[in-house]
Design a protein around this motif. Structure first.
Motif, PDB file in Angstrom:
ATOM      1  N   ASP A  45       0.845  -1.188   0.000  1.00  0.00           N
ATOM      2  CA  ASP A  45       0.000   0.000   0.000  1.00  0.00           C
ATOM      3  C   ASP A  45       0.882   1.240   0.000  1.00  0.00           C
ATOM      4  OD1 ASP A  45      -2.316   1.575   0.194  1.00  0.00           O
ATOM      5  OD2 ASP A  45      -2.106   1.662   2.384  1.00  0.00           O
ATOM      6  N   VAL A  46       0.706   2.117  -1.014  1.00  0.00           N
ATOM      7  CA  VAL A  46       1.501   3.342  -1.125  1.00  0.00           C
ATOM      8  C   VAL A  46       0.592   4.537  -0.887  1.00  0.00           C
ATOM      9  CG1 VAL A  46       2.929   4.756  -2.630  1.00  0.00           C
ATOM     10  CG2 VAL A  46       3.080   2.266  -2.764  1.00  0.00           C
ATOM     11  N   ASP A  47       0.944   5.355   0.109  1.00  0.00           N
ATOM     12  CA  ASP A  47       0.219   6.591   0.412  1.00  0.00           C
ATOM     13  C   ASP A  47       1.159   7.754   0.112  1.00  0.00           C
ATOM     14  OD1 ASP A  47      -1.269   8.682   1.381  1.00  0.00           O
ATOM     15  OD2 ASP A  47      -1.103   8.092   3.495  1.00  0.00           O
ATOM     16  N   PRO A  48       0.918   8.522  -0.985  1.00  0.00           N
ATOM     17  CA  PRO A  48       1.852   9.577  -1.370  1.00  0.00           C
ATOM     18  C   PRO A  48       1.869  10.779  -0.434  1.00  0.00           C
ATOM     19  CG  PRO A  48      -0.033   9.577  -2.823  1.00  0.00           C
ATOM     20  CD  PRO A  48      -0.180   8.386  -1.921  1.00  0.00           C
ATOM     21  N   GLY A  49       1.007  10.854   0.531  1.00  0.00           N
ATOM     22  CA  GLY A  49       0.998  11.987   1.459  1.00  0.00           C
ATOM     23  C   GLY A  49       0.186  13.140   0.919  1.00  0.00           C
ATOM     24  N   ASP A  50      -0.245  13.984   1.817  1.00  0.00           N
ATOM     25  CA  ASP A  50      -1.050  15.141   1.438  1.00  0.00           C
ATOM     26  C   ASP A  50      -0.167  16.253   0.891  1.00  0.00           C
ATOM     27  OD1 ASP A  50      -3.348  13.865   2.315  1.00  0.00           O
ATOM     28  OD2 ASP A  50      -3.133  14.635   4.353  1.00  0.00           O
ATOM     29  N   ALA A  51      -0.773  17.120   0.102  1.00  0.00           N
ATOM     30  CA  ALA A  51      -0.049  18.258  -0.458  1.00  0.00           C
ATOM     31  C   ALA A  51      -0.893  19.521  -0.294  1.00  0.00           C
ATOM     32  CB  ALA A  51       0.259  18.021  -1.927  1.00  0.00           C
ATOM     33  N   ILE A  52      -0.202  20.633  -0.115  1.00  0.00           N
ATOM     34  CA  ILE A  52      -0.868  21.926   0.006  1.00  0.00           C
ATOM     35  C   ILE A  52      -0.017  22.962  -0.724  1.00  0.00           C
ATOM     36  CG2 ILE A  52       0.217  22.496   2.209  1.00  0.00           C
ATOM     37  CD1 ILE A  52      -2.480  23.852   2.969  1.00  0.00           C
ATOM     38  N   GLY A  53      -0.667  23.936  -1.324  1.00  0.00           N
ATOM     39  CA  GLY A  53       0.075  24.944  -2.070  1.00  0.00           C
ATOM     40  C   GLY A  53      -0.562  26.311  -1.958  1.00  0.00           C
ATOM     41  N   LEU A  54       0.244  27.315  -2.243  1.00  0.00           N
ATOM     42  CA  LEU A  54      -0.197  28.695  -2.193  1.00  0.00           C
ATOM     43  C   LEU A  54       0.510  29.456  -3.296  1.00  0.00           C
ATOM     44  CD1 LEU A  54      -1.504  31.145  -0.600  1.00  0.00           C
ATOM     45  CD2 LEU A  54       0.691  31.286   0.582  1.00  0.00           C
ATOM     46  N   LYS A  55      -0.220  30.316  -3.985  1.00  0.00           N
ATOM     47  CA  LYS A  55       0.389  31.163  -5.003  1.00  0.00           C
ATOM     48  C   LYS A  55      -0.205  32.556  -4.879  1.00  0.00           C
ATOM     49  CE  LYS A  55       1.536  31.420  -9.891  1.00  0.00           C
ATOM     50  NZ  LYS A  55       1.528  30.721 -11.171  1.00  0.00           N
ATOM     51  N   ALA A  56       0.660  33.557  -4.839  1.00  0.00           N
ATOM     52  CA  ALA A  56       0.231  34.943  -4.745  1.00  0.00           C
ATOM     53  C   ALA A  56       1.026  35.746  -5.766  1.00  0.00           C
ATOM     54  CB  ALA A  56       0.460  35.485  -3.343  1.00  0.00           C
ATOM     55  N   GLY A  57       0.374  36.719  -6.367  1.00  0.00           N
ATOM     56  CA  GLY A  57       1.079  37.490  -7.375  1.00  0.00           C
ATOM     57  C   GLY A  57       0.408  38.800  -7.678  1.00  0.00           C
ATOM     58  N   GLY A  63      13.035  11.353   3.560  1.00  0.00           N
ATOM     59  CA  GLY A  63      13.415  12.259   2.483  1.00  0.00           C
ATOM     60  C   GLY A  63      12.381  12.435   1.400  1.00  0.00           C
ATOM     61  N   SER A  64      11.185  11.877   1.574  1.00  0.00           N
ATOM     62  CA  SER A  64      10.172  11.978   0.519  1.00  0.00           C
ATOM     63  C   SER A  64       9.271  13.198   0.669  1.00  0.00           C
ATOM     64  CB  SER A  64       9.331  10.701   0.466  1.00  0.00           C
ATOM     65  OG  SER A  64       8.643  10.520   1.692  1.00  0.00           O
ATOM     66  N   ASP A  65       9.392  13.946   1.759  1.00  0.00           N
ATOM     67  CA  ASP A  65       8.623  15.175   1.877  1.00  0.00           C
ATOM     68  C   ASP A  65       9.384  16.301   1.172  1.00  0.00           C
ATOM     69  OD1 ASP A  65      10.580  14.926   3.866  1.00  0.00           O
ATOM     70  OD2 ASP A  65       9.620  16.430   5.118  1.00  0.00           O
ATOM     71  N   THR A  66       8.646  17.189   0.515  1.00  0.00           N
ATOM     72  CA  THR A  66       9.284  18.259  -0.258  1.00  0.00           C
ATOM     73  C   THR A  66       8.586  19.588  -0.014  1.00  0.00           C
ATOM     74  OG1 THR A  66       7.871  17.853  -2.186  1.00  0.00           O
ATOM     75  CG2 THR A  66       9.980  16.713  -2.138  1.00  0.00           C
ATOM     76  N   THR A  67       9.369  20.640  -0.086  1.00  0.00           N
ATOM     77  CA  THR A  67       8.855  22.004  -0.066  1.00  0.00           C
ATOM     78  C   THR A  67       9.471  22.725  -1.257  1.00  0.00           C
ATOM     79  OG1 THR A  67       8.668  21.983   2.336  1.00  0.00           O
ATOM     80  CG2 THR A  67       8.669  24.135   1.255  1.00  0.00           C
ATOM     81  N   ILE A  68       8.608  23.206  -2.137  1.00  0.00           N
ATOM     82  CA  ILE A  68       9.071  23.841  -3.371  1.00  0.00           C
ATOM     83  C   ILE A  68       8.601  25.286  -3.386  1.00  0.00           C
ATOM     84  CG2 ILE A  68       8.891  23.814  -5.889  1.00  0.00           C
ATOM     85  CD1 ILE A  68       8.516  20.785  -5.682  1.00  0.00           C
ATOM     86  N   GLY A  69       9.554  26.196  -3.475  1.00  0.00           N
ATOM     87  CA  GLY A  69       9.262  27.620  -3.582  1.00  0.00           C
ATOM     88  C   GLY A  69       9.825  28.158  -4.888  1.00  0.00           C
ATOM     89  N   ILE A  70       8.992  28.853  -5.646  1.00  0.00           N
ATOM     90  CA  ILE A  70       9.409  29.380  -6.952  1.00  0.00           C
ATOM     91  C   ILE A  70       8.965  30.835  -7.076  1.00  0.00           C
ATOM     92  CG2 ILE A  70       9.138  29.177  -9.453  1.00  0.00           C
ATOM     93  CD1 ILE A  70       8.727  26.189  -9.058  1.00  0.00           C
ATOM     94  N   LEU A  71       9.879  31.694  -7.478  1.00  0.00           N
ATOM     95  CA  LEU A  71       9.584  33.087  -7.797  1.00  0.00           C
ATOM     96  C   LEU A  71       9.424  33.168  -9.308  1.00  0.00           C
ATOM     97  CD1 LEU A  71       9.392  36.042  -6.825  1.00  0.00           C
ATOM     98  CD2 LEU A  71      11.845  36.218  -7.266  1.00  0.00           C
TER      99      LEU A  71
END
Length: 97
Positions: free
Chosen positions: A4-16, A48-56
């Motif tokens: 059983d593979v649970d990819p985990g929850d994801a949340i995102g925010l974008k402001a501009g 190491g499978s959790d990620t935080t991605i920030g992009i300008l």
């Protein structure tokens, strides 16, 4: 193997913000932040499978004709998990008169 593979929850925010530099040209500036929680396989956390991605992102849209728009976006990664850069080009063309 039926694990059983649970990819985990994801949340995102974008402001501009968007600036109409002229009737034919607009400029964009935005910040995007996404976080994906740790993946679990067979009930065990994958280190190491959790990620935080920030992009300008910086963007430019230019009307080329009554039927054509050029849209260019450059994204610069600002967190270790983000890609160093991202380039997007779009050329929407209206086919109907």
């Amino acid at each position: 193997s039926g694990a059983d593979v649970d990819p985990g929850d994801a949340i995102g925010l974008k402001a501009g913000t968007l600036l109409a530099a002229s009737p034919e040209t607009s400029l964009r500036l935005s910040f995007e932040l996404n976080h994906a929680a740790r993946t679990r396989v067979a009930g065990q956390d994958v280190p190491g499978s959790d990620t935080t991605i920030g992009i300008l992102e910086l963007g430019l849209a230019k009307v080329l004709s009554r039927r054509t728009l050029l849209d260019v976006q450059l994204g610069i990664g600002i967190t270790p998990d983000a890609p160093d850069f991202r380039l997007r080009l779009a050329l929407p063309i209206r086919l109907v008169p």
